[in-house]
Design a protein around this motif. Structure first.
Motif, PDB file in Angstrom:
ATOM      1  N   ILE A 176     -58.569 -23.571  23.860  1.00  0.00           N
ATOM      2  CA  ILE A 176     -57.655 -22.336  25.516  1.00  0.00           C
ATOM      3  C   ILE A 176     -59.173 -21.763  26.498  1.00  0.00           C
ATOM      4  O   ILE A 176     -58.931 -22.295  27.790  1.00  0.00           O
ATOM      5  CB  ILE A 176     -56.746 -21.157  24.977  1.00  0.00           C
ATOM      6  N   ILE A 177     -60.669 -20.975  26.511  1.00  0.00           N
ATOM      7  CA  ILE A 177     -61.018 -21.125  27.123  1.00  0.00           C
ATOM      8  C   ILE A 177     -61.808 -22.543  27.520  1.00  0.00           C
ATOM      9  O   ILE A 177     -62.131 -21.873  28.900  1.00  0.00           O
ATOM     10  CB  ILE A 177     -62.474 -20.289  26.006  1.00  0.00           C
ATOM     11  N   ASN A 178     -62.182 -23.667  26.910  1.00  0.00           N
ATOM     12  CA  ASN A 178     -62.581 -24.390  28.193  1.00  0.00           C
ATOM     13  C   ASN A 178     -61.035 -25.161  28.976  1.00  0.00           C
ATOM     14  O   ASN A 178     -61.823 -25.522  30.079  1.00  0.00           O
ATOM     15  CB  ASN A 178     -62.857 -26.030  27.419  1.00  0.00           C
ATOM     16  N   HIS A 183     -59.612 -25.528  34.987  1.00  0.00           N
ATOM     17  CA  HIS A 183     -58.653 -26.333  35.449  1.00  0.00           C
ATOM     18  C   HIS A 183     -57.615 -24.688  36.350  1.00  0.00           C
ATOM     19  O   HIS A 183     -57.513 -24.271  37.613  1.00  0.00           O
ATOM     20  CB  HIS A 183     -57.525 -26.111  34.843  1.00  0.00           C
ATOM     21  N   ALA A 184     -58.111 -23.324  35.632  1.00  0.00           N
ATOM     22  CA  ALA A 184     -57.524 -22.049  36.131  1.00  0.00           C
ATOM     23  C   ALA A 184     -58.071 -21.486  37.094  1.00  0.00           C
ATOM     24  O   ALA A 184     -57.628 -20.698  38.027  1.00  0.00           O
ATOM     25  CB  ALA A 184     -57.899 -21.645  35.049  1.00  0.00           C
ATOM     26  N   LEU A 216     -46.187 -29.608  29.406  1.00  0.00           N
ATOM     27  CA  LEU A 216     -45.779 -29.650  28.151  1.00  0.00           C
ATOM     28  C   LEU A 216     -44.975 -31.077  28.853  1.00  0.00           C
ATOM     29  O   LEU A 216     -45.265 -32.326  27.469  1.00  0.00           O
ATOM     30  CB  LEU A 216     -44.793 -29.040  27.918  1.00  0.00           C
ATOM     31  N   GLU A 217     -43.365 -31.413  29.846  1.00  0.00           N
ATOM     32  CA  GLU A 217     -42.889 -32.887  29.931  1.00  0.00           C
ATOM     33  C   GLU A 217     -44.450 -33.984  30.013  1.00  0.00           C
ATOM     34  O   GLU A 217     -44.283 -34.980  29.209  1.00  0.00           O
ATOM     35  CB  GLU A 217     -42.526 -32.580  31.021  1.00  0.00           C
ATOM     36  N   LYS A 218     -45.184 -33.653  30.723  1.00  0.00           N
ATOM     37  CA  LYS A 218     -46.707 -34.653  31.341  1.00  0.00           C
ATOM     38  C   LYS A 218     -47.644 -34.967  29.591  1.00  0.00           C
ATOM     39  O   LYS A 218     -48.222 -35.518  30.242  1.00  0.00           O
ATOM     40  CB  LYS A 218     -47.344 -34.204  32.389  1.00  0.00           C
ATOM     41  N   GLU A 219     -47.032 -33.721  28.482  1.00  0.00           N
ATOM     42  CA  GLU A 219     -48.253 -33.791  27.846  1.00  0.00           C
ATOM     43  C   GLU A 219     -49.719 -33.513  27.389  1.00  0.00           C
ATOM     44  O   GLU A 219     -50.091 -34.221  27.388  1.00  0.00           O
ATOM     45  CB  GLU A 219     -47.858 -34.975  26.998  1.00  0.00           C
ATOM     46  N   SER A 220     -49.709 -32.446  28.610  1.00  0.00           N
ATOM     47  CA  SER A 220     -50.776 -32.118  28.867  1.00  0.00           C
ATOM     48  C   SER A 220     -51.682 -32.275  27.313  1.00  0.00           C
ATOM     49  O   SER A 220     -51.569 -31.600  26.446  1.00  0.00           O
ATOM     50  CB  SER A 220     -50.760 -31.042  29.611  1.00  0.00           C
ATOM     51  N   LEU A 221     -52.961 -32.737  27.832  1.00  0.00           N
ATOM     52  CA  LEU A 221     -54.247 -33.277  26.372  1.00  0.00           C
ATOM     53  C   LEU A 221     -54.171 -31.793  25.566  1.00  0.00           C
ATOM     54  O   LEU A 221     -54.386 -31.227  24.336  1.00  0.00           O
ATOM     55  CB  LEU A 221     -54.935 -34.037  26.765  1.00  0.00           C
ATOM     56  N   GLY A 222     -54.423 -30.727  26.743  1.00  0.00           N
ATOM     57  CA  GLY A 222     -55.763 -29.420  26.688  1.00  0.00           C
ATOM     58  C   GLY A 222     -54.401 -28.602  25.457  1.00  0.00           C
ATOM     59  O   GLY A 222     -54.096 -28.203  24.509  1.00  0.00           O
ATOM     60  N   LEU A 223     -52.351 -28.648  26.475  1.00  0.00           N
ATOM     61  CA  LEU A 223     -51.792 -27.998  25.619  1.00  0.00           C
ATOM     62  C   LEU A 223     -50.937 -28.659  24.039  1.00  0.00           C
ATOM     63  O   LEU A 223     -51.155 -27.863  23.415  1.00  0.00           O
ATOM     64  CB  LEU A 223     -50.836 -28.170  26.619  1.00  0.00           C
ATOM     65  N   LYS A 224     -51.173 -29.845  24.469  1.00  0.00           N
ATOM     66  CA  LYS A 224     -51.244 -30.781  23.139  1.00  0.00           C
ATOM     67  C   LYS A 224     -51.587 -30.594  21.744  1.00  0.00           C
ATOM     68  O   LYS A 224     -50.918 -30.360  20.907  1.00  0.00           O
ATOM     69  CB  LYS A 224     -50.788 -32.140  23.638  1.00  0.00           C
ATOM     70  N   ASN A 225     -53.208 -30.576  21.865  1.00  0.00           N
ATOM     71  CA  ASN A 225     -53.890 -30.051  21.345  1.00  0.00           C
ATOM     72  C   ASN A 225     -53.854 -28.750  20.760  1.00  0.00           C
ATOM     73  O   ASN A 225     -54.111 -28.761  19.702  1.00  0.00           O
ATOM     74  CB  ASN A 225     -55.305 -30.304  21.760  1.00  0.00           C
ATOM     75  N   ILE A 226     -53.851 -27.582  21.010  1.00  0.00           N
ATOM     76  CA  ILE A 226     -53.418 -26.336  21.064  1.00  0.00           C
ATOM     77  C   ILE A 226     -52.778 -26.046  20.524  1.00  0.00           C
ATOM     78  O   ILE A 226     -51.890 -25.481  18.958  1.00  0.00           O
ATOM     79  CB  ILE A 226     -52.887 -25.854  22.546  1.00  0.00           C
ATOM     80  N   ILE A 227     -50.557 -27.037  20.847  1.00  0.00           N
ATOM     81  CA  ILE A 227     -49.698 -26.520  20.246  1.00  0.00           C
ATOM     82  C   ILE A 227     -50.082 -27.112  18.013  1.00  0.00           C
ATOM     83  O   ILE A 227     -49.580 -27.170  16.965  1.00  0.00           O
ATOM     84  CB  ILE A 227     -48.788 -27.183  20.861  1.00  0.00           C
ATOM     85  N   ASN A 228     -50.641 -28.973  18.520  1.00  0.00           N
ATOM     86  CA  ASN A 228     -50.763 -29.953  17.404  1.00  0.00           C
ATOM     87  C   ASN A 228     -52.016 -29.335  15.858  1.00  0.00           C
ATOM     88  O   ASN A 228     -51.613 -28.841  14.771  1.00  0.00           O
ATOM     89  CB  ASN A 228     -50.799 -31.400  17.558  1.00  0.00           C
ATOM     90  N   ARG A 229     -52.630 -27.837  16.487  1.00  0.00           N
ATOM     91  CA  ARG A 229     -53.466 -27.653  15.600  1.00  0.00           C
ATOM     92  C   ARG A 229     -52.631 -26.385  14.998  1.00  0.00           C
ATOM     93  O   ARG A 229     -53.381 -26.486  13.862  1.00  0.00           O
ATOM     94  CB  ARG A 229     -54.754 -27.364  17.277  1.00  0.00           C
ATOM     95  N   ALA A 230     -52.556 -25.536  15.757  1.00  0.00           N
ATOM     96  CA  ALA A 230     -51.759 -24.616  15.520  1.00  0.00           C
ATOM     97  C   ALA A 230     -50.275 -24.851  14.199  1.00  0.00           C
ATOM     98  O   ALA A 230     -50.924 -23.953  13.711  1.00  0.00           O
ATOM     99  CB  ALA A 230     -50.528 -23.482  16.652  1.00  0.00           C
TER     100      ALA A 230
END
Length: 255
Positions: A176-178, A183-184, A216-230
């Motif tokens: 998340i921090i990365n 990007h933010a 989420l529709e674009k399956e952002s790699l960062g968000l996908k990693n976070i959700i999958n890890r959780a």
């Protein structure tokens, strides 16, 4: 007349029994389909979880290798360079003024490499408290003057994490921090952790934000990693973001 009435009643009872029998069969069939679907769904979840665990295990192996290389190769070379600079200052005192800031820069770089090496190594993470590891990482990241991190850990914290939880939560924190750094375009990041009654970690930034559904529709790699890890440790992730108002990501223990 009584025979006809008896016959009609008999037929009605027979039809009723057939309808009831069919209803019971349909109910049993639907239940069977539901159970079968549930089993297939669970197998799909188990397969996905197993796949994610394999991916995470591979990532951890790579990170540990990078950590070792940083420590053994880059760290040792920087130590040798600093040693040569110190000898040069002793041999040529007239260069000391010029070499002193260079030597300090090399020393700072050595500390940075050491800190990064430690943050990548899960064995070092497992040897210390999760909150201490997060605190150390925040302190390291706060050396970046462009973004300010604020850490708030609510007391009392009495949860005992297993090894898998420690690694996954810490990597999600790093991910998340990365993402925020990349990007933010944020100036402030707040990390709030509590464990009343269950673990929750909320990371909020004041960056440019994004449309969650689109990401989420674009399956952002960062968000996908976070959700999958959780999902590996049965935790959930809630993402809220508004354009030009920032983002808030909540990781919480799902009970």
């Amino acid at each position: 007349m009584s025979d006809i009435t008896f016959g009609i009643i008999t037929i009605l009872l027979f039809v009723t029994l057939i309808v009831l029998f069919c209803a019971i069969l349909i109910k049993l069939y639907v239940r069977k389909i539901k159970n079968y679907t549930k089993v297939i769904y669970q197998k799909d979840i188990d397969f996905q979880k197993s796949l994610n665990e394999t991916i995470i295990e591979t990532q951890e192996h790579v990170l540990n290798n990078i950590s070792q290389d940083l420590h053994d190769d880059a760290g040792q070379q920087l130590t040798y360079i600093n040693f040569q600079l110190e000898n040069l200052k002793l041999e040529s005192t007239e260069l000391e003024t010029f070499l002193k800031p260079v030597s300090q820069s090399v020393t700072n770089l050595m500390e940075t490499v050491r800190s990064i090496s430690h943050s990548l190594n899960n064995q070092l993470l497992l040897q210390q408290d999760l909150y201490k590891a997060i605190t150390n990482e925040v302190e390291r990241l706060n050396k970046n003057k462009k973004v300010r991190l604020h850490l708030n850990i609510e007391k009392p914290i009495n949860k005992i994490f297993n090894n898998e939880e420690k690694i996954v939560i810490y990597r999600i924190f790093q991910e998340i921090i990365n993402n925020i750094f990349k990007h933010a375009k944020a100036k402030e990041i707040t990390i709030h952790i509590e464990n009343i009654p269950f673990f929750e970690m909320t990371i909020t930034d004041d960056g440019k934000g994004f449309v969650v559904e689109t990401a989420l529709e674009k399956e952002s790699l960062g968000l996908k990693n976070i959700i999958n890890r959780a999902a590996i440790i049965d935790y959930k992730v809630k993402i809220e973001s508004k354009i030009n108002e920032g983002t808030s990501i909540l990781l919480y223990e799902y009970k």
